[in-house]
Scaffold this active site. Structure first.
Site, PDB file in Angstrom:
ATOM      1  CB  CYS A   4       7.525  14.297  -1.412  1.00 50.32           C
ATOM      2  SG  CYS A   4       6.837  15.431  -0.882  1.00 50.32           S
TER       3      CYS A   4
ATOM      4  CB  CYS B 148       7.733  18.930   3.416  1.00 49.15           C
ATOM      5  SG  CYS B 148       6.238  18.103   4.336  1.00 49.15           S
TER       6      CYS B 148
ATOM      7  CB  CYS C 128      10.347  13.095   5.409  1.00 47.94           C
ATOM      8  SG  CYS C 128       8.450  12.209   4.703  1.00 47.94           S
TER       9      CYS C 128
ATOM     10  CB  CYS D 101       1.321  13.887   1.989  1.00 48.03           C
ATOM     11  SG  CYS D 101       3.026  13.306   3.028  1.00 48.03           S
TER      12      CYS D 101
ATOM     13  CD  GLN E  23       1.812   3.970  18.828  1.00 46.41           C
ATOM     14  OE1 GLN E  23       2.256   4.224  17.806  1.00 46.41           O
ATOM     15  NE2 GLN E  23       1.890   3.651  19.650  1.00 46.41           N
TER      16      GLN E  23
ATOM     17  CG  ASP F 246      -2.535   8.078  31.420  1.00 50.42           C
ATOM     18  OD1 ASP F 246      -2.028   9.220  32.084  1.00 50.42           O
ATOM     19  OD2 ASP F 246      -1.254   7.586  30.305  1.00 50.42           O
TER      20      ASP F 246
ATOM     21  CG  ASP G 271       4.660   3.349  24.389  1.00 48.89           C
ATOM     22  OD1 ASP G 271       5.623   4.736  23.966  1.00 48.89           O
ATOM     23  OD2 ASP G 271       4.231   3.542  23.522  1.00 48.89           O
TER      24      ASP G 271
ATOM     25  CB  CYS H 204       8.937   7.655  20.757  1.00 47.29           C
ATOM     26  SG  CYS H 204       8.789   9.092  21.783  1.00 47.29           S
TER      27      CYS H 204
END
Length: 455
Positions: A75, A81, A84, A163, A286, A336, A384, A411
């Site tokens: 990139c 940016c 990443c 990108c 996702q 939920d 999750d 995560c």
């Protein structure tokens, strides 16, 4: 030790390891020093940008000795940016780093769990072009409409037309849309507290069907009356769905609570494995569908279902995990507190003709208590949660119900390890599998299997 270090001071530094955000870590006179863009084993001349009582933050002036794992980023705006963090690192080294993040978190927060139980990170064959959605803020720069991402730790918008981690169709559609918006002289909102107009362009592609969904985030619904604009966007190749989302709040949250469908389909359809999912503009899904398939396969393997088990998909969102497990389960129940998510979960279960799946809106603790009182006790629970982890209330609930198998997908290795420290009062950790859901970034997903120690 109080080290006298001043902003602007330069010194050579050897990088020992990477931090959780992918930054290089070294020690200047035994004081921990963080430097973005450096890799373990590298020696660089660095310059102090912040000197705190317990750490130093520095930037690279010149690299003197490079790591064999250093590569050229794909990139052109990678260094500013902030989207990443690891494009300068070989992919194999990225995978090793992500497994090490998990081991380090265990050693820090749950040292009684042996770190050698952590498996090598499950990566991708092609770790590029995987993101199926972008959410670009817009801005006028002179007479030019730009869209992209904000430079790290700033309010300066970087104009992004390419990108390497984004699916090409989302970028292509976004570029076409901003040309149309500029030609139509659509008003751009500068301050949502004072002005009105367009704030974000959101595009999502269904990788399987190649359908693209466009959502224009505005302060009001005026654009729905702009028939020429609507038709031009729907004429863009692959665009099948167009909506307006209303967000007047000055927050980091992109989508507001109200979405208005104004053209094409209301939903696009994505496929994971054998299952179909209808995606509304505000539905969670996702961001890396290919790797999500691998992750759900890992969850299924860890659950070890034979067809006779009852399963609870706690904090289930749109129900993707529970639906994935349902063919090998006797019954799946999910809950939920977000009613829109449960509505999508019910639709997805119906779409896939899963008659053994049941979803309810409500607090997990209240719903679980009700089910237990009715005589239902899960054999397997899967979760999750968000980056904040389960928290003690949920951990206590899982420990109290104590299913024979608990599959925890996380995560955030730090909050995962904190939760595991308490879950191991009632469970044994059997398997820890890191999964690279977001190549080129410092993020890592982890799937953990725990078995009841009361079996």
């Amino acid at each position: 030790m109080n080290i006298n270090v001043k902003v602007g001071q330069q010194f050579p530094l050897t990088i020992k390891r990477l931090g959780i955000n992918g930054e290089g870590i070294g020690y200047f006179k035994k004081k921990i020093t963080f430097v973005e863009g450096l890799l373990p084993g590298e020696v660089a001349l660095v310059e102090v940008v912040a000197a705190k009582s317990n750490f130093i933050q520095a930037k690279v002036v010149r690299i003197r000795e490079q790591s064999e794992n250093r590569i050229k980023p794909k990139c052109k705006v990678y260094d500013i940016c902030g989207g990443c963090q690891l494009q300068h690192m070989t992919y194999d080294a990225q995978l090793d780093f992500k497994a090490q993040i998990v081991k380090d978190a265990l050693n820090k927060y749950a040292a009684h769990i042996p770190s050698d139980i952590v498996k090598p990170t499950l990566g991708m064959d092609n770790p590029w072009g995987y993101r199926n959605k972008n959410q670009f803020p817009v801005q006028m720069k002179g007479n030019k409409l730009i869209a992209g991402l904000y430079e790290k730790d700033s309010h300066r918008l970087i104009d992004i037309k390419k990108c390497p981690v984004q699916d090409k169709k989302t970028i292509q559609v976004t570029n076409e849309i901003r040309k149309i918006l500029q030609n139509e002289q659509v008003e751009i909102c500068k301050n949502p507290n004072k002005d009105h107009g367009l704030r974000y362009i959101v595009t999502r592609v269904a990788k399987h069907s190649q359908e693209v969904q466009v959502t224009l985030v505005c302060t009001d619904d005026r654009l729905k009356h702009h028939a020429q604009l609507v038709q031009q966007i729907l004429n863009i190749s692959f665009v099948e769905s167009l909506s307006i989302n209303i967000n007047k709040e000055k927050t980091s949250r992109v989508l507001g609570d109200k979405t208005i469908h104004i053209g094409g389909k209301k939903q696009i359809t994505e496929t994971l494995g054998e299952f179909y999912y209808d995606l509304s503009p505000d539905s969670f899904f996702q961001l890396n569908p290919d790797q999500a398939t691998a992750m759900y396969g890992e969850i299924e393997a860890q659950a070890g279902l034979s067809g006779d088990e009852t399963v609870v998909d706690a904090f289930c969102g749109t129900g993707t995990i529970g639906i994935w497990l349902s063919p090998k389960a006797k019954e799946v129940r999910g809950m939920d507190i977000i009613k829109e998510g449960i509505a999508d979960a019910k639709k997805n279960a119906q779409l896939n003709e899963r008659e053994n799946v049941h979803y309810e809106v409500g607090d997990a603790y209240v719903i679980m208590e009700k089910w237990i009182e009715e005589g239902f006790k899960p054999d397997v629970i899967t979760v999750d949660p968000p980056r904040t982890g389960l928290g003690m209330k949920a951990v206590d609930l899982i420990n109290r119900v104590q299913p024979h198998t608990f599959v925890y997908t996380s995560c955030n290795p730090s909050t995962l390890s904190k939760d595991l420290a308490h879950l191991t009062k009632k469970f044994n950790v059997v398997n820890i599998q890191p999964i690279d859901m977001f190549p080129q970034t410092a993020q890592v997903e982890v799937v953990v299997k725990l078995s009841s120690n009361n079996v």
